[in-house]
Design an enzyme around this catalytic site. Structure first.
Site, PDB file in Angstrom:
ATOM      1  N   THR A  40       0.847  -1.192   0.000  1.00  0.00           N
ATOM      2  CA  THR A  40       0.000   0.000   0.000  1.00  0.00           C
ATOM      3  C   THR A  40       0.881   1.241   0.000  1.00  0.00           C
ATOM      4  O   THR A  40       2.088   1.164  -0.298  1.00  0.00           O
ATOM      5  CB  THR A  40      -1.001  -0.035   1.184  1.00  0.00           C
ATOM      6  N   ASN A  41       0.308   2.395   0.327  1.00  0.00           N
ATOM      7  CA  ASN A  41       1.070   3.644   0.349  1.00  0.00           C
ATOM      8  C   ASN A  41       0.581   4.493   1.519  1.00  0.00           C
ATOM      9  O   ASN A  41      -0.308   4.090   2.269  1.00  0.00           O
ATOM     10  CB  ASN A  41       0.909   4.378  -0.987  1.00  0.00           C
ATOM     11  N   ALA A  42       1.130   5.704   1.638  1.00  0.00           N
ATOM     12  CA  ALA A  42       0.901   6.514   2.856  1.00  0.00           C
ATOM     13  C   ALA A  42      -0.362   7.369   2.797  1.00  0.00           C
ATOM     14  O   ALA A  42      -0.591   8.177   3.688  1.00  0.00           O
ATOM     15  CB  ALA A  42       2.111   7.411   3.088  1.00  0.00           C
TER      16      ALA A  42
END
Ligand code: CTP
Length: 412
Positions: free
Chosen positions: A212-214
């Site tokens: 995933t990402n932030a």
């Protein structure tokens, strides 16, 4: 940030007898904090539960009870208060006052004032569940709804009697949300459908791990809230969010980029404005293991094979070329270098009307932050750099531009 809908609005808050009056004090406080001017009228029964002083202190204005002892230069206060109001909220609404309102009785300051109003009513009934279920009460509630009153609740839960049933007053945040929806319903996007994507997609590696990402989803949530405030029917298609979705928005929860893409494409024909604020993974593991991946002690490295995900906005551009829907498509560009050049390239490649470019490395801006510094790049070549501002303000600006683009498309 000022609440764009409630700030400066004159709200008439009616409070009737019931244990839920303590929540009405909280509602009053929330309305005042949002910038509304709140005039409170209590019934005699409400004063058995709470003093009018509580509401005077919270609203900074005299809370009234009595029809006959007003004086203070206001000979007919009910007519004046009714004429000044932008919106009426009655919370809690007792069975007794609900019946009076349905019948058009005017035997106290609250009922007389409401009878003289010509603005929408938001009603939050609260009573013991058998009283609520009574056919007489149900008939009165139906009468008021048929005349345009917006009813919020009652909810199911623990009642003052200790019993569990339907009759609890809706929570102040829900009543506030209903009031905001009523105030928004004549907005410039009334009757329009807006779809917003938000959050960082999750691409599973195995049943317990994912890439995933932030992204927190804050920007997308702010966009959905702003579109709702302008009167639109909003659908938020979101991957897991770090913040709560706004009230009044239809939420479609997805996880992966492919699921998000399917959910967007499914709604395309009915969408007027699409805003892609999600941080979509460009690649996913070629295959998600069905069982947890175990480490093999002889191996020091693990190689993952990734394959491309669909580019949602590029897919949209292809379909839009054929159907003309959605009328307006807006994207975001999160960049760590060459902000404007990269954003301009995405604007062209994804055939967007507007791209909102932000440098995610800038302190206090970007992923997870409450603020954002963005530059708007339009398809016609216009560019506008905005100062660092609250994401809700950025959202408001983007929605204003979206409204103008929609209007422009219709006029063209
Ligand atoms: N986007 C999309 N589908 C993808 C990737 C991105 O619809 N598979 C959308 C995003 O929601 C955003 C815009 O495209 O509105 C730009 O996303 P961004 O991640 O900045 O750019 P990418 O197109 O992924 O390009 P790159 O990763 O090379 O910067």
């Amino acid at each position: 940030m000022n609440d764009p809908l409630l700030s400066g609005k004159k709200i008439l808050l009616g409070v009737t007898g019931g244990i839920a009056v303590y929540k009405a004090a909280d509602l009053c406080s929330k309305l005042v904090q949002a910038g509304a001017q709140v005039d409170v009228i209590l019934t005699e029964a409400a004063t058995k539960f709470v003093s009018p002083i509580t509401f005077s202190a919270l609203s900074g204005r005299p809370a009234r009870v009595d029809m006959w002892s007003e004086g203070s230069g206001q000979p007919i206060p009910h007519v004046q208060m009714a004429a000044a109001a932008d919106l009426v909220i009655v919370a809690p609404l007792s069975a007794n006052t609900q019946a009076k309102l349905a019948l058009g009785l005017a035997d106290n300051l609250l009922t007389a004032t409401l009878l003289a109003t010509h603005v929408p009513w938001v009603l939050a009934p609260a009573m013991e569940s058998h009283m609520w279920a009574n056919p007489a009460t149900q008939a009165h509630a139906a009468t008021l709804r048929s005349r345009g009153a917006v009813q919020v609740g009652p909810a199911e839960g623990r009642l003052a009697s200790g019993a569990v049933g339907v009759g609890r007053m809706a929570e102040p945040v829900e009543i506030l949300a209903a009031a905001r929806r009523v105030l928004a319903r004549d907005g410039p996007l009334a009757g329009r459908r807006v779809v917003v994507t938000a959050g960082g997609t999750q691409e599973p590696l195995d049943p317990v791990r994912y890439i995933t990402n932030a992204s927190s989803g804050k920007m997308g949530v702010a966009l959905a809230a702003a579109a709702t405030d302008l009167g639109a029917d909003v659908t938020l298609i979101h991957a897991p969010l770090a913040v709560a979705a706004p009230y009044g928005v239809a939420c479609v929860r997805v996880r992966t980029a492919q699921q998000m893409c399917d959910a967007v494409l499914e709604r395309l024909a009915q969408t007027d404005i699409l805003i892609g604020a999600a941080a979509v993974a460009d690649f996913r593991p070629a295959a998600a293991a069905t069982q947890k991946i175990k480490k093999v002690s002889s191996e020091e490295e693990l190689t993952l094979r990734l394959v491309r995900n669909p580019d949602i906005l590029a897919e949209v551009a292809g379909r839009r070329a054929e159907t003309g829907r959605p009328a307006v498509v807006i994207g975001f560009a999160a960049e760590t270098q060459d902000l404007l050049a990269n954003a301009a390239a995405k604007l062209t490649a994804k055939r967007l009307d507007l791209i909102v470019a932000n440098d995610v490395t800038e302190p206090g801006s970007g992923f997870g932050a409450d603020d954002n510094r963005v530059t708007l790049l339009f398809a016609d070549g216009r560019q506008e750099a905005l100062p660092l501002m609250d994401k809700r303000e950025v959202a408001w600006r983007v929605l204003q531009e979206a409204t103008a683009l929609l209007q422009h498309g219709r006029d063209a």
